[in-house]
Design a protein around this motif. Sequence first.
Motif, PDB file in Angstrom:
ATOM      1  N   SER A  56       0.839  -1.204   0.000  1.00 28.85           N
ATOM      2  CA  SER A  56       0.000   0.000   0.000  1.00 28.85           C
ATOM      3  C   SER A  56       0.876   1.256   0.000  1.00 28.85           C
ATOM      4  O   SER A  56       0.543   2.259  -0.637  1.00 28.85           O
ATOM      5  N   TYR A  57       2.034   1.191   0.687  1.00 30.92           N
ATOM      6  CA  TYR A  57       2.979   2.317   0.674  1.00 30.92           C
ATOM      7  C   TYR A  57       3.530   2.529  -0.734  1.00 30.92           C
ATOM      8  O   TYR A  57       3.658   3.674  -1.205  1.00 30.92           O
TER       9      TYR A  57
ATOM     10  N   TYR B 101       0.962   4.232  -2.670  1.00 36.52           N
ATOM     11  CA  TYR B 101       0.866   5.633  -2.213  1.00 36.52           C
ATOM     12  C   TYR B 101       1.936   6.490  -2.891  1.00 36.52           C
ATOM     13  O   TYR B 101       1.647   7.577  -3.413  1.00 36.52           O
TER      14      TYR B 101
ATOM     15  N   ILE C 278      -3.456   0.056   9.960  1.00 33.95           N
ATOM     16  CA  ILE C 278      -3.570   1.524  10.071  1.00 33.95           C
ATOM     17  C   ILE C 278      -2.727   2.189   8.987  1.00 33.95           C
ATOM     18  O   ILE C 278      -3.144   3.185   8.379  1.00 33.95           O
ATOM     19  N   LEU C 279      -1.538   1.632   8.718  1.00 32.78           N
ATOM     20  CA  LEU C 279      -0.693   2.155   7.638  1.00 32.78           C
ATOM     21  C   LEU C 279      -1.379   2.009   6.283  1.00 32.78           C
ATOM     22  O   LEU C 279      -1.307   2.911   5.440  1.00 32.78           O
TER      23      LEU C 279
ATOM     24  N   LEU D 134      -4.677   1.897   5.786  1.00 35.29           N
ATOM     25  CA  LEU D 134      -5.776   2.875   5.762  1.00 35.29           C
ATOM     26  C   LEU D 134      -5.255   4.287   5.514  1.00 35.29           C
ATOM     27  O   LEU D 134      -5.854   5.057   4.748  1.00 35.29           O
ATOM     28  N   THR D 135      -4.139   4.626   6.149  1.00 32.81           N
ATOM     29  CA  THR D 135      -3.542   5.956   5.961  1.00 32.81           C
ATOM     30  C   THR D 135      -3.109   6.151   4.507  1.00 32.81           C
ATOM     31  O   THR D 135      -3.377   7.202   3.902  1.00 32.81           O
ATOM     32  N   SER D 136      -2.459   5.139   3.957  1.00 30.00           N
ATOM     33  CA  SER D 136      -2.010   5.214   2.557  1.00 30.00           C
ATOM     34  C   SER D 136      -3.195   5.404   1.627  1.00 30.00           C
ATOM     35  O   SER D 136      -3.169   6.265   0.741  1.00 30.00           O
ATOM     36  N   TYR D 137      -4.234   4.597   1.829  1.00 28.52           N
ATOM     37  CA  TYR D 137      -5.378   4.649   0.913  1.00 28.52           C
ATOM     38  C   TYR D 137      -6.231   5.898   1.088  1.00 28.52           C
ATOM     39  O   TYR D 137      -6.850   6.357   0.131  1.00 28.52           O
ATOM     40  N   SER D 138      -6.249   6.463   2.281  1.00 26.34           N
ATOM     41  CA  SER D 138      -6.969   7.723   2.454  1.00 26.34           C
ATOM     42  C   SER D 138      -6.292   8.828   1.635  1.00 26.34           C
ATOM     43  O   SER D 138      -6.969   9.646   0.990  1.00 26.34           O
ATOM     44  N   LYS D 139      -4.943   8.819   1.618  1.00 28.30           N
ATOM     45  CA  LYS D 139      -4.203   9.808   0.829  1.00 28.30           C
ATOM     46  C   LYS D 139      -4.288   9.501  -0.670  1.00 28.30           C
ATOM     47  O   LYS D 139      -4.375  10.422  -1.493  1.00 28.30           O
TER      48      LYS D 139
END
Length: 314
Positions: free
Chosen positions: A125-126, A129, A218-219, A221-226
């Motif tokens: 996911s990173y 991103y 959580i990482l 979710l954070t990546s995909y929100s951005k």
Amino acid sequence: VKHEELKTVDNVSTVMQFVLLGFSDLPYLQGFLFAVFSVVYIIILIGNSLIIAISSMDPALQKPMYFFLANFSSLEICYISVTVPRILFNIEMQDRSISVTSCATQLCFFLIFGTTECLLLAVMSYDRYVAICNPLHYILIMNPTKCTHLAVGSWLGGIPVQIGQTCQIFSLHFCSSNQIDHFFCDIPPILKLACGDTSMHELSVYVVVMVVAALPFILVLTSYSKIIATILRLPTAKGRAKAFSTCSSHLLVVVLFYGSATVTYLRPKSMHSPGTDKLLSLFYTVVTPMFNPLIYSLRNKEVIVALKRLFLKA
């Protein structure tokens, strides 16, 4: 319980051998189940092996995304090989016994590979991103050295934690029964067999799950929100569709894996039942690895083209 499966220490009977009940409650379906698991195992081996082959051989796929995908496919082969061969052996030989050492080994490798999957999904996911939110610096950021470090970290990151957790669980005494009502050695059914209060062990399982699964999630979710925020700002519908298509496969795999695994491990003990546990475990240990190659190949044009080139060469 067989006599040789117990030993007495200070007048407490301790299990020396477990019995994996698996699908013994379906005696007339044993042949069918053997055929189904055999076919599924072969599909998983072939599907993931093809992805590994094209990712390493096709020049068009020499990108970080496919490097991580090859690692993920290798992991799926390891992950499925921890459980399915044992299921097939138990059905074929009608011998469901497993030593405590073998059970601990199976659980340890299962937990290690499960942790690796969580970490690899976060790394992938990173990667998406960086590709979508910082495309101009993508090659610089996701250089071969960094990709290798991220992959190695994902493979090795869970080893000390899960060896420790396995040792902790198998330091318990098992005295009420030696029958594991499951098709492999997993934490919830093993804890059910332990003597005395297991609340502290259950708490430690929750803590480990939060560290090795929730933090990577959580990482993700954070990546995909951005990623989603960046995609929505793209000027054209075609651009948005193309950007989303590059990460939709990975997002679907994340939902399938985390959805079933979270329900399995984060439910209260009172909500655990053998039938439900088996069904959920089948989903994330067998069904998801089977669908992953299909998800990645059918939803990715580059993979489809690479597969066509591979078969045309053959």
